[in-house]
Scaffold this motif. Structure first.
Motif, PDB file in Angstrom:
ATOM      1  N   ARG A 147      61.828  91.185   6.038  1.00  0.00           N
ATOM      2  CA  ARG A 147      61.497  92.575   5.728  1.00  0.00           C
ATOM      3  C   ARG A 147      62.355  93.075   4.578  1.00  0.00           C
ATOM      4  O   ARG A 147      63.498  92.659   4.411  1.00  0.00           O
ATOM      5  N   ARG A 148      61.808  94.010   3.820  1.00  0.00           N
ATOM      6  CA  ARG A 148      62.511  94.516   2.638  1.00  0.00           C
ATOM      7  C   ARG A 148      62.638  96.031   2.717  1.00  0.00           C
ATOM      8  O   ARG A 148      61.661  96.735   3.001  1.00  0.00           O
ATOM      9  N   ALA A 149      63.842  96.499   2.483  1.00  0.00           N
ATOM     10  CA  ALA A 149      64.112  97.936   2.387  1.00  0.00           C
ATOM     11  C   ALA A 149      64.570  98.248   0.972  1.00  0.00           C
ATOM     12  O   ALA A 149      65.372  97.514   0.391  1.00  0.00           O
ATOM     13  N   ASP A 180      66.218  92.735   3.903  1.00  0.00           N
ATOM     14  CA  ASP A 180      66.832  92.560   2.593  1.00  0.00           C
ATOM     15  C   ASP A 180      66.849  93.938   1.938  1.00  0.00           C
ATOM     16  O   ASP A 180      65.824  94.622   1.885  1.00  0.00           O
ATOM     17  N   VAL A 181      68.021  94.354   1.442  1.00  0.00           N
ATOM     18  CA  VAL A 181      68.191  95.713   0.945  1.00  0.00           C
ATOM     19  C   VAL A 181      68.397  95.692  -0.565  1.00  0.00           C
ATOM     20  O   VAL A 181      69.267  94.988  -1.079  1.00  0.00           O
ATOM     21  N   ASP A 182      67.585  96.468  -1.267  1.00  0.00           N
ATOM     22  CA  ASP A 182      67.704  96.620  -2.719  1.00  0.00           C
ATOM     23  C   ASP A 182      67.793  98.100  -3.067  1.00  0.00           C
ATOM     24  O   ASP A 182      67.282  98.961  -2.336  1.00  0.00           O
ATOM     25  N   TYR A 183      68.422  98.369  -4.202  1.00  0.00           N
ATOM     26  CA  TYR A 183      68.489  99.734  -4.731  1.00  0.00           C
ATOM     27  C   TYR A 183      67.629  99.850  -5.980  1.00  0.00           C
ATOM     28  O   TYR A 183      67.570  98.937  -6.808  1.00  0.00           O
ATOM     29  N   LEU A 184      66.966 100.986  -6.116  1.00  0.00           N
ATOM     30  CA  LEU A 184      66.391 101.427  -7.377  1.00  0.00           C
ATOM     31  C   LEU A 184      67.191 102.645  -7.827  1.00  0.00           C
ATOM     32  O   LEU A 184      67.284 103.622  -7.079  1.00  0.00           O
TER      33      LEU A 184
END
Length: 230
Positions: free
Chosen positions: A4-6, A30-34
């Motif tokens: 899963r992606r956040a 999985d955590v990403d920033y915009l």
């Protein structure tokens, strides 16, 4: 569950996922920033993640002329909510959600900064916010949102009656900062030094409040976020 992606839509570096980040990783995200205004994206890019968290920042949703990236953010959040995709908004993030759902967001000319308890509505007391009953939370805002059509008001304070709303089963907007890590309050005090000075607020008071209220609030915040994520 894995894979899963956040994605966290961030407007200022120190207003990050805070306490929420380890909870997401524990659940296999999985955590990403915009970073707003830096990372370019089309509105539809906000549809893809399993979870979108829209974070806070010291600008207003009505400042599209000064901060044009807000246009794509509002459009993308609106498409995501219409598609039934899980979305959490904090402070500015909640205001962006409200605007995307057609509700008014306005400057009040007042500020609410510091730790103070919420009053939960009947719906709020039966919601994921139930652990916050009587718990001082961190407020740091001057704008306010109207409750969008089709959403449910969950909490209030005397000065700001619209503190949280639930939209269907997938959208949660919080005016207050449940994610903020009290152990990192110094970055907030430095980053918002001008705002504190303009409001006549003493950072030593906020620092003491964070030390006193932070651990209790972190426990309640963990319960709220875990229930909502589950």
């Amino acid at each position: 569950m894995s894979g899963r992606r956040a994605v966290a839509l961030r407007h200022v570096a120190f207003e990050d996922l805070g306490l929420l980040a380890p909870l997401l990783r524990e659940r296999g995200y999985d955590v990403d920033y915009l970073d707003a205004g830096i990372d370019s994206f089309e509105p539809d890019a906000l549809l893809a993640p399993d979870l979108l968290v829209v974070l806070g920042g010291p600008i207003g949703v009505y400042q599209e002329d000064s901060y044009p990236f807000l246009v794509d953010e509002i459009e993308g959040i609106g498409r995501r909510l219409a598609a039934g995709r899980a979305t959490l908004g904090v402070c500015l993030g909640a205001q962006l959600m409200a605007r995307a759902l057609g509700a008014e967001v306005r400057a009040t000319g007042r500020t609410e900064i510091g730790y103070a308890p919420l009053t939960l509505t009947e719906a709020g007391a039966a919601s994921v916010l139930a652990p916050l009953n009587g718990v001082p939370v961190l407020h740091w805002h001057g704008d306010e949102f109207a409750i969008p059509d089709g959403a449910t008001r969950l909490a209030s304070t005397p000065g700001f009656p619209h503190q949280a709303f639930q939209f269907a089963d997938h959208g949660l907007g919080l005016q207050f900062h449940l994610e903020a890590d009290y152990r990192r309050i110094e970055s907030w005090l430095v980053g918002h030094a001008h705002e504190l000075g303009a409001a006549g607020l003493d950072p030593t008071v906020l620092r003491a409040e964070a030390a006193a209220q932070g651990p209790w609030l972190a426990t309640a915040a963990k319960q709220v976020f875990e229930t909502w994520l589950d």
